[in-house]
Design a protein around this motif. Structure first.
Motif, PDB file in Angstrom:
ATOM      1  N   PHE A 159      18.060  -3.485  16.682  1.00  0.00           N
ATOM      2  CA  PHE A 159      17.987  -4.889  16.245  1.00  0.00           C
ATOM      3  C   PHE A 159      19.366  -5.541  16.141  1.00  0.00           C
ATOM      4  CE2 PHE A 159      17.257  -2.481  12.179  1.00  0.00           C
ATOM      5  CZ  PHE A 159      18.460  -2.789  11.543  1.00  0.00           C
ATOM      6  N   ASN A 160      20.424  -4.719  16.057  1.00  0.00           N
ATOM      7  CA  ASN A 160      21.787  -5.277  16.021  1.00  0.00           C
ATOM      8  C   ASN A 160      22.109  -6.073  17.290  1.00  0.00           C
ATOM      9  OD1 ASN A 160      22.315  -3.840  13.608  1.00  0.00           O
ATOM     10  ND2 ASN A 160      22.695  -1.998  14.816  1.00  0.00           N
ATOM     11  N   PHE A 161      21.377  -5.732  18.364  1.00  0.00           N
ATOM     12  CA  PHE A 161      21.665  -6.332  19.670  1.00  0.00           C
ATOM     13  C   PHE A 161      21.383  -7.833  19.660  1.00  0.00           C
ATOM     14  CE2 PHE A 161      21.218  -6.930  24.299  1.00  0.00           C
ATOM     15  CZ  PHE A 161      22.338  -6.241  24.721  1.00  0.00           C
ATOM     16  N   ILE A 162      20.464  -8.281  18.798  1.00  0.00           N
ATOM     17  CA  ILE A 162      20.108  -9.719  18.771  1.00  0.00           C
ATOM     18  C   ILE A 162      21.333 -10.561  18.414  1.00  0.00           C
ATOM     19  CG2 ILE A 162      18.712 -11.456  17.550  1.00  0.00           C
ATOM     20  CD1 ILE A 162      16.342  -9.816  18.093  1.00  0.00           C
ATOM     21  N   PRO A 163      22.012 -10.312  17.269  1.00  0.00           N
ATOM     22  CA  PRO A 163      23.226 -11.098  17.013  1.00  0.00           C
ATOM     23  C   PRO A 163      24.408 -10.718  17.917  1.00  0.00           C
ATOM     24  CG  PRO A 163      22.803  -9.558  15.199  1.00  0.00           C
ATOM     25  CD  PRO A 163      21.610  -9.518  16.094  1.00  0.00           C
ATOM     26  N   TYR A 164      24.486  -9.449  18.312  1.00  0.00           N
ATOM     27  CA  TYR A 164      25.599  -8.980  19.148  1.00  0.00           C
ATOM     28  C   TYR A 164      25.620  -9.694  20.502  1.00  0.00           C
ATOM     29  CZ  TYR A 164      27.803  -5.647  22.402  1.00  0.00           C
ATOM     30  OH  TYR A 164      28.555  -5.077  23.383  1.00  0.00           O
ATOM     31  N   ASN A 165      24.450  -9.814  21.100  1.00  0.00           N
ATOM     32  CA  ASN A 165      24.325 -10.392  22.438  1.00  0.00           C
ATOM     33  C   ASN A 165      24.194 -11.925  22.335  1.00  0.00           C
ATOM     34  OD1 ASN A 165      21.897 -10.222  25.130  1.00  0.00           O
ATOM     35  ND2 ASN A 165      24.084 -10.117  25.279  1.00  0.00           N
ATOM     36  N   PHE A 166      25.121 -12.549  21.589  1.00  0.00           N
ATOM     37  CA  PHE A 166      24.977 -13.960  21.233  1.00  0.00           C
ATOM     38  C   PHE A 166      24.906 -14.854  22.473  1.00  0.00           C
ATOM     39  CE2 PHE A 166      29.469 -13.936  22.053  1.00  0.00           C
ATOM     40  CZ  PHE A 166      29.786 -15.230  22.416  1.00  0.00           C
ATOM     41  N   GLY A 167      24.108 -15.901  22.342  1.00  0.00           N
ATOM     42  CA  GLY A 167      23.985 -16.840  23.459  1.00  0.00           C
ATOM     43  C   GLY A 167      22.960 -16.416  24.492  1.00  0.00           C
ATOM     44  N   SER A 168      22.478 -15.176  24.400  1.00  0.00           N
ATOM     45  CA  SER A 168      21.433 -14.718  25.323  1.00  0.00           C
ATOM     46  C   SER A 168      20.151 -14.525  24.544  1.00  0.00           C
ATOM     47  CB  SER A 168      21.804 -13.376  25.943  1.00  0.00           C
ATOM     48  OG  SER A 168      22.859 -13.548  26.827  1.00  0.00           O
ATOM     49  N   SER A 169      19.049 -14.496  25.254  1.00  0.00           N
ATOM     50  CA  SER A 169      17.790 -14.265  24.566  1.00  0.00           C
ATOM     51  C   SER A 169      17.349 -12.834  24.760  1.00  0.00           C
ATOM     52  CB  SER A 169      16.712 -15.203  25.098  1.00  0.00           C
ATOM     53  OG  SER A 169      15.487 -14.877  24.487  1.00  0.00           O
ATOM     54  N   SER A 170      17.030 -12.171  23.658  1.00  0.00           N
ATOM     55  CA  SER A 170      16.509 -10.800  23.727  1.00  0.00           C
ATOM     56  C   SER A 170      14.983 -10.801  23.643  1.00  0.00           C
ATOM     57  CB  SER A 170      17.077  -9.974  22.560  1.00  0.00           C
ATOM     58  OG  SER A 170      18.474  -9.894  22.645  1.00  0.00           O
ATOM     59  N   ILE A 171      14.392 -11.967  23.764  1.00  0.00           N
ATOM     60  CA  ILE A 171      12.939 -12.082  23.567  1.00  0.00           C
ATOM     61  C   ILE A 171      12.200 -12.024  24.899  1.00  0.00           C
ATOM     62  CG2 ILE A 171      11.101 -13.645  22.770  1.00  0.00           C
ATOM     63  CD1 ILE A 171      13.087 -14.662  20.657  1.00  0.00           C
ATOM     64  N   GLU A 172      11.151 -11.184  24.949  1.00  0.00           N
ATOM     65  CA  GLU A 172      10.359 -11.097  26.168  1.00  0.00           C
ATOM     66  C   GLU A 172       9.066 -11.905  26.048  1.00  0.00           C
ATOM     67  OE1 GLU A 172      10.130  -7.372  28.769  1.00  0.00           O
ATOM     68  OE2 GLU A 172       8.180  -7.434  27.754  1.00  0.00           O
ATOM     69  N   THR A 173       8.305 -11.679  24.967  1.00  0.00           N
ATOM     70  CA  THR A 173       7.013 -12.368  24.809  1.00  0.00           C
ATOM     71  C   THR A 173       6.837 -12.828  23.373  1.00  0.00           C
ATOM     72  OG1 THR A 173       6.180 -10.595  26.231  1.00  0.00           O
ATOM     73  CG2 THR A 173       4.560 -12.167  25.418  1.00  0.00           C
ATOM     74  N   VAL A 174       6.324 -14.055  23.229  1.00  0.00           N
ATOM     75  CA  VAL A 174       6.092 -14.624  21.906  1.00  0.00           C
ATOM     76  C   VAL A 174       4.578 -14.704  21.659  1.00  0.00           C
ATOM     77  CG1 VAL A 174       6.266 -16.789  20.598  1.00  0.00           C
ATOM     78  CG2 VAL A 174       8.244 -15.953  21.877  1.00  0.00           C
ATOM     79  N   TYR A 175       4.151 -14.363  20.442  1.00  0.00           N
ATOM     80  CA  TYR A 175       2.746 -14.529  20.034  1.00  0.00           C
ATOM     81  C   TYR A 175       2.696 -15.460  18.820  1.00  0.00           C
ATOM     82  CZ  TYR A 175       1.008 -10.760  22.999  1.00  0.00           C
ATOM     83  OH  TYR A 175       0.671  -9.986  24.089  1.00  0.00           O
TER      84      TYR A 175
END
Ligand code: NIG
Ligand code: FE
Length: 411
Positions: free
Chosen positions: A389-405
């Motif tokens: 989950f650290n990757f979400i703030p680490y990879n700033f400016g990119s989206s780590s999201i694949e699918t939204v429900y």
């Protein structure tokens, strides 16, 4: 319909329903289950746990999440996404060296948006706003608060709030409406602030209550806008309509806004870029949750709120986007989480808590969203293949999201 999500690499923010918010050192704990399943029945979360304890459910659909993580949707507790057009010219003026304040004093700022909002039709306003809402949903937002405050006339404030009501009816995510008539003093009342406050109290509030258009009331309590006395007066009048206060305070100056908001039992006090020692002491004994807005500081190049200090002093902290045309023209909560980590020295665990369970609390929605909890709405997202989950703030400016429900439906 029953849907079973299996082989989830890590199911994030799993909570018992008794947890309404997390404060101080509790914020550094983000409970997760590795190699997990999640069971959704219609629009609600029905069960979850470790794969090796998966019961034998009868299900309609199975979704394999191998390599991917599941997060509860972001809860964005402070936005102004219903607005007309944009203000890129002011952005350019600031780059040239004019301050936010100078631009506002020269006919820009909130009054510039009010001019545009008074001209636009309700239909076009809905069209523009729904586009923004759809964008933030695709970025993982699964509950949102939206304010009025760019109308500043009876009709235009009602127009904004009716648009929010339509969004509530047409979208699956919980939406809370906030009446922010006291956002700026309109031109017509330039030398008659009292007259505008009367208009808010005697005309706007009764009409809004009559049509049931708002859940909360907000005021921009700030030098040059509304004073502590004005705030007290408006909040006192709003009480009879059961509007819960949620107040803009301490963006540029500490003038006593936190104290008066706490006195009126505000659910949240928002912005707090400036925080005196006395303000902090008041927050420690109040029930109001601080909501800080890091992307506003980023965009305006103003100091960041002392989120670290607030957590270290035992407070619960929420973070939100402040999506609006003047100080934060982005509603990307992933970026808000990154900025909170990078600029406020907040850990990913704390930032994710601030953007989920505490954001839900700041909207009075902790029963419905903000965590993976049985009985809450199935508003969540599946990540891309990320290491942690650290990757979400680490990879700033990119989206780590694949699918939204949202409410169990794939978007
Ligand atoms: O939260 N500070 C008051 N209101 C908004 C900005 C309004 C604008 O510039 O349009 C905010 O930053
Ligand atoms: Fe705001």
């Amino acid at each position: 319909m029953t849907q079973l999500f299996i082989n989830i690499k890590e199911l994030v923010q799993v909570r018992d329903e008794s947890v309404k918010k997390v404060s101080g050192s509790e914020m550094s704990i983000l409970p997760t289950i590795k190699n997990a399943f999640l069971l959704i029945k219609d629009e609600l979360i029905s069960d979850f746990g470790a794969m090796n304890e998966l019961p034998n459910y009868s299900i309609d659909k199975t979704i394999d999440c191998s390599g991917r993580m599941v997060f509860p949707s972001w809860c964005d507790s402070h936005t102004h996404i219903v607005y007309a057009d944009n203000r890129e010219q002011e952005f350019k003026d600031r780059i040239k060296g004019f301050s936010y304040e100078e631009i506002a004093n020269n006919g820009g700022g909130i009054l510039n948006s009010a001019k545009k909002l008074n001209k636009i039709s309700e239909q076009d306003l809905y069209q523009q706003s729904s586009k923004r809402l759809e964008e933030v949903i695709s970025l993982g937002t699964g509950a949102i608060e939206i304010k009025s405050g760019y109308g500043l006339t009876v009709n235009a404030e009602l127009k904004m709030l009716r648009v929010i009501k339509k969004l509530k009816q047409n979208y699956d995510i919980p939406i809370k409406a906030t009446f922010l008539g006291a956002h700026a003093i309109p031109k017509k009342f330039k030398n008659n602030k009292e007259g505008y406050i009367h208009l808010i109290i005697d005309e706007m509030l009764p009409k809004i209550a009559n049509e049931n258009l708002a859940d909360f009331i907000d005021i921009f309590c700030e030098t040059g806008y509304f004073s502590v006395t004005d705030t007290d007066k408006i909040l006192t009048a709003a009480k009879q309509y059961n509007l819960i206060p949620k107040i803009h305070v301490n963006q540029f100056n500490s003038i006593g806004g936190i104290e008066i908001s706490a006195k009126h039992n505000a659910i949240s006090v928002d912005h707090l870029e400036i925080l005196s020692a006395r303000d902090l002491e008041i927050l420690k004994i109040s029930n109001s949750i601080p909501v800080v807005l890091p992307s506003c500081s980023f965009f305006l190049n103003i100091p960041y709120a002392s989120g670290r200090k607030m957590i270290d002093n035992g407070l619960a902290l929420a973070i939100a986007s402040d999506y609006n045309p003047g100080s934060s023209p982005s509603g990307n909560m992933n970026f808000v989480i990154s900025t909170a980590c990078i600029k406020m020295n907040i850990t990913p665990e704390e930032a994710i808590n601030a953007a989920t369970i505490n954001g839900a609390y700041a909207m009075n929605l902790s029963q419905k969203v903000g965590s993976i909890t049985k009985g809450k709405f199935a508003n969540f997202f599946i990540s891309k293949e990320i290491p942690s989950f650290n990757f979400i703030p680490y990879n700033f400016g990119s989206s780590s999201i694949e699918t939204v429900y949202t409410k169990g439906k794939k978007q």
